[in-house]
Design an enzyme around this catalytic site. Sequence first.
Site, PDB file in Angstrom:
ATOM      1  N   HIS A 269      33.809  20.173  17.325  1.00 16.88           N
ATOM      2  CA  HIS A 269      34.202  21.421  16.645  1.00 16.88           C
ATOM      3  C   HIS A 269      33.400  22.555  17.269  1.00 16.88           C
ATOM      4  O   HIS A 269      33.575  22.868  18.435  1.00 16.88           O
ATOM      5  CB  HIS A 269      33.976  21.224  15.139  1.00 16.88           C
ATOM      6  CG  HIS A 269      34.561  22.274  14.256  1.00 16.88           C
ATOM      7  ND1 HIS A 269      35.396  23.261  14.697  1.00 16.88           N
ATOM      8  CD2 HIS A 269      34.413  22.496  12.907  1.00 16.88           C
ATOM      9  CE1 HIS A 269      35.747  24.033  13.673  1.00 16.88           C
ATOM     10  NE2 HIS A 269      35.163  23.595  12.588  1.00 16.88           N
ATOM     11  N   HIS A 308      43.355  20.835  21.729  1.00 16.41           N
ATOM     12  CA  HIS A 308      43.184  21.371  20.381  1.00 16.41           C
ATOM     13  C   HIS A 308      44.125  20.634  19.450  1.00 16.41           C
ATOM     14  O   HIS A 308      45.240  20.291  19.841  1.00 16.41           O
ATOM     15  CB  HIS A 308      43.513  22.868  20.366  1.00 16.41           C
ATOM     16  CG  HIS A 308      42.951  23.566  19.183  1.00 16.41           C
ATOM     17  ND1 HIS A 308      43.590  23.591  17.976  1.00 16.41           N
ATOM     18  CD2 HIS A 308      41.795  24.238  19.029  1.00 16.41           C
ATOM     19  CE1 HIS A 308      42.847  24.262  17.130  1.00 16.41           C
ATOM     20  NE2 HIS A 308      41.753  24.664  17.728  1.00 16.41           N
ATOM     21  N   ASP A 364      36.637  27.710  23.280  1.00 20.15           N
ATOM     22  CA  ASP A 364      35.282  27.394  23.702  1.00 20.15           C
ATOM     23  C   ASP A 364      35.116  27.273  25.201  1.00 20.15           C
ATOM     24  O   ASP A 364      33.996  27.193  25.695  1.00 20.15           O
ATOM     25  CB  ASP A 364      34.833  26.074  23.056  1.00 20.15           C
ATOM     26  CG  ASP A 364      34.518  26.284  21.602  1.00 20.15           C
ATOM     27  OD1 ASP A 364      34.020  27.369  21.282  1.00 20.15           O
ATOM     28  OD2 ASP A 364      34.783  25.372  20.807  1.00 20.15           O
TER      29      ASP A 364
HETATM   30  N1  ACO Z   1      40.129  15.741  27.742  1.00 18.39           N
HETATM   31  C1  ACO Z   1      40.884  14.683  28.104  1.00 18.39           C
HETATM   32  N2  ACO Z   1      41.799  14.106  27.326  1.00 18.39           N
HETATM   33  C2  ACO Z   1      41.959  14.621  26.101  1.00 18.39           C
HETATM   34  C3  ACO Z   1      41.226  15.740  25.642  1.00 18.39           C
HETATM   35  C4  ACO Z   1      40.278  16.305  26.524  1.00 18.39           C
HETATM   36  N3  ACO Z   1      39.553  17.364  26.166  1.00 18.39           N
HETATM   37  N4  ACO Z   1      41.599  16.055  24.381  1.00 18.39           N
HETATM   38  C5  ACO Z   1      42.538  15.159  24.038  1.00 18.39           C
HETATM   39  N5  ACO Z   1      42.766  14.299  25.085  1.00 18.39           N
HETATM   40  C6  ACO Z   1      43.748  13.218  25.121  1.00 18.39           C
HETATM   41  C7  ACO Z   1      43.251  12.026  24.333  1.00 18.39           C
HETATM   42  O1  ACO Z   1      42.542  11.119  25.147  1.00 18.39           O
HETATM   43  C8  ACO Z   1      44.549  11.451  23.820  1.00 18.39           C
HETATM   44  O2  ACO Z   1      45.156  10.765  24.891  1.00 18.39           O
HETATM   45  P1  ACO Z   1      46.065   9.446  24.637  1.00 18.39           P
HETATM   46  O3  ACO Z   1      47.152   9.876  23.679  1.00 18.39           O
HETATM   47  O4  ACO Z   1      46.546   9.120  26.003  1.00 18.39           O
HETATM   48  O5  ACO Z   1      45.135   8.451  24.037  1.00 18.39           O
HETATM   49  C9  ACO Z   1      45.404  12.685  23.547  1.00 18.39           C
HETATM   50  O6  ACO Z   1      44.907  13.696  24.444  1.00 18.39           O
HETATM   51  C10 ACO Z   1      45.329  13.179  22.109  1.00 18.39           C
HETATM   52  O7  ACO Z   1      43.964  13.322  21.776  1.00 18.39           O
HETATM   53  P2  ACO Z   1      43.411  13.288  20.302  1.00 18.39           P
HETATM   54  O8  ACO Z   1      41.942  13.056  20.326  1.00 18.39           O
HETATM   55  O9  ACO Z   1      44.268  12.369  19.480  1.00 18.39           O
HETATM   56  O10 ACO Z   1      43.735  14.769  19.837  1.00 18.39           O
HETATM   57  P3  ACO Z   1      43.102  15.483  18.583  1.00 18.39           P
HETATM   58  O11 ACO Z   1      44.092  16.472  18.140  1.00 18.39           O
HETATM   59  O12 ACO Z   1      42.614  14.495  17.593  1.00 18.39           O
HETATM   60  O13 ACO Z   1      41.796  16.174  19.203  1.00 18.39           O
HETATM   61  C11 ACO Z   1      40.226  17.721  20.013  1.00 18.39           C
HETATM   62  C12 ACO Z   1      41.609  17.530  19.346  1.00 18.39           C
HETATM   63  C13 ACO Z   1      39.131  17.066  19.161  1.00 18.39           C
HETATM   64  C14 ACO Z   1      39.940  19.220  20.082  1.00 18.39           C
HETATM   65  C15 ACO Z   1      40.272  17.097  21.431  1.00 18.39           C
HETATM   66  O14 ACO Z   1      41.251  17.739  22.209  1.00 18.39           O
HETATM   67  C16 ACO Z   1      38.906  17.151  22.129  1.00 18.39           C
HETATM   68  O15 ACO Z   1      38.087  16.252  21.938  1.00 18.39           O
HETATM   69  N6  ACO Z   1      38.658  18.212  22.957  1.00 18.39           N
HETATM   70  C17 ACO Z   1      37.375  18.389  23.580  1.00 18.39           C
HETATM   71  C18 ACO Z   1      36.400  18.982  22.593  1.00 18.39           C
HETATM   72  C19 ACO Z   1      36.689  20.436  22.323  1.00 18.39           C
HETATM   73  O16 ACO Z   1      36.910  21.247  23.236  1.00 18.39           O
HETATM   74  N7  ACO Z   1      36.633  20.800  21.035  1.00 18.39           N
HETATM   75  C20 ACO Z   1      36.826  22.193  20.617  1.00 18.39           C
HETATM   76  C21 ACO Z   1      38.032  22.309  19.775  1.00 18.39           C
HETATM   77  S1  ACO Z   1      38.355  23.991  19.462  1.00 18.39           S
HETATM   78  C22 ACO Z   1      37.312  24.387  18.213  1.00 18.39           C
HETATM   79  O17 ACO Z   1      36.834  23.628  17.442  1.00 18.39           O
HETATM   80  C23 ACO Z   1      37.012  25.778  18.131  1.00 18.39           C
END
Ligand code: ACO
Length: 428
Positions: A269, A308, A364
Amino acid sequence: MTNDGTLQVTDTRTGRSYEIPIVDGAIRALDLRQIKVADDDFGLLSYDPAFMNTASCRSAITYIDGDKGILRYRGYPIEELARHTTFLDAAYLLLNGELPDKDESQNWSREISHHTYVHENVKKFIDGFHHDAHPMGIIVSTVAALSTFYPEAKAVSDQARRREQVVRLIAKMPTLAAFAYRHAFGLPYAYPDAELSYPGNFLNMMWKMTEPRYQPDPILEHALDVLFMLHADHEQNCSTSSMRIVGSSQVDPYSAAAAAAAALYGPLHGGANEQVLRMLKEIGSVDNVPAYIARVKAGELRLMGFGHRVYKNFDPRAKIIKEIADEVFQVTGRNPLLDIALELERIALDDEYFISHKLYPNVDFYSGIIYQAMGFPEAMFPVLFAIGRMPGWLAHWQEGSADPEQKISRPRQLYVGAGMRHLDGTLD
Ligand code: ACO
């Protein structure tokens, strides 16, 4: 409220059919409870880990269309607000539903500046933290501790009392944040300057040294103001939902805001901007970007600042931040990590993995690079996010407290543990 029709479902366990009203594109989960296999059956539950498809409230504060990359506060596009208003005016908008007129804006701003001081005892307990305490840990603790200075904050149904705490929390966040920073470096605390703007005063408390009066650079002051505004609200995200859930117990808003700040601290987050910087440093040079992307695609790691839960298109805030970055770098000099970030973005946006997973830079991805260029240490990044998000948390807390449909939040579970058994080893 629009009545969209009904959902007809047949329970194959009993052969019975039900009509469930659809209102505003949703069914009420409680309407499922009538679906039973026997009179003493509890009724059907909906199972939704991580609330992927559950609306927990009706809200009139922020609208997001994640597929189209749209973000609006009280109906106004974030792009217009970022160009033409200030963070404090946007905070007023989130809290009151309308932008302030000129007089209201001045009074609001004056009111906030008059509440920026914290009780001297707050300094004492900040002094008690270890020198390398993470400033976000200090923020979580000191925001919670404010409740002990304002016991009247417990009167959560008293509107006048509620408003006092709203003003205090928005006003004191920059002070707590700057004090947390100064503590880490053994610097004397710099007191608020009521003559400066909200972001200008924060820069003053962060960087003032021996000069009689600190004058913030107007470009950096403006950039920080826009960054705060971009973070001000994002509807039912993890920290805001925490604020609502904890607030639903009718605890005082300082305790609820401390819980929200704790949720924001996590790397998925508000901690993500800190992680972006660590990642860029780890990559080290533009040449290493392809190898890093390959590791991300192999599932070894995530590209921090990408992806996201809601945006499956460009995060509109990331676009605005990129514009601000150029202005900031004219003052601070170009951050060398920017080249690595631009190359990461270029490759990722062209890559099948990121395209098919709808992964775009989020707010971010660039904010950390700007903060670093402005001189903020990485550990302060989530703290900056928390300062910006406070009005959003409070707007949702107010809305939740006034919503007659809300009660104490209490999800259900699907129990999957042991059946009844006895200490003597017998089973039921
Ligand atoms: N890099 C690579 N792969 C990713 C990323 C990433 N940053 N984010 C998601 N994926 C992939 C996952 O591996 C998954 O792949 P699969 O379906 O082949 O297994 C798919 O995309 C879906 O991912 P989830 O984790 O199910 O998506 P969710 O909606 O739960 O997660 C999150 C959202 C937590 C923001 C995620 O994208 C992440 O971890 N990003 C990196 C951390 C980040 O930048 N957080 C800031 C969010 S913005 C904020 O809070 C202001």
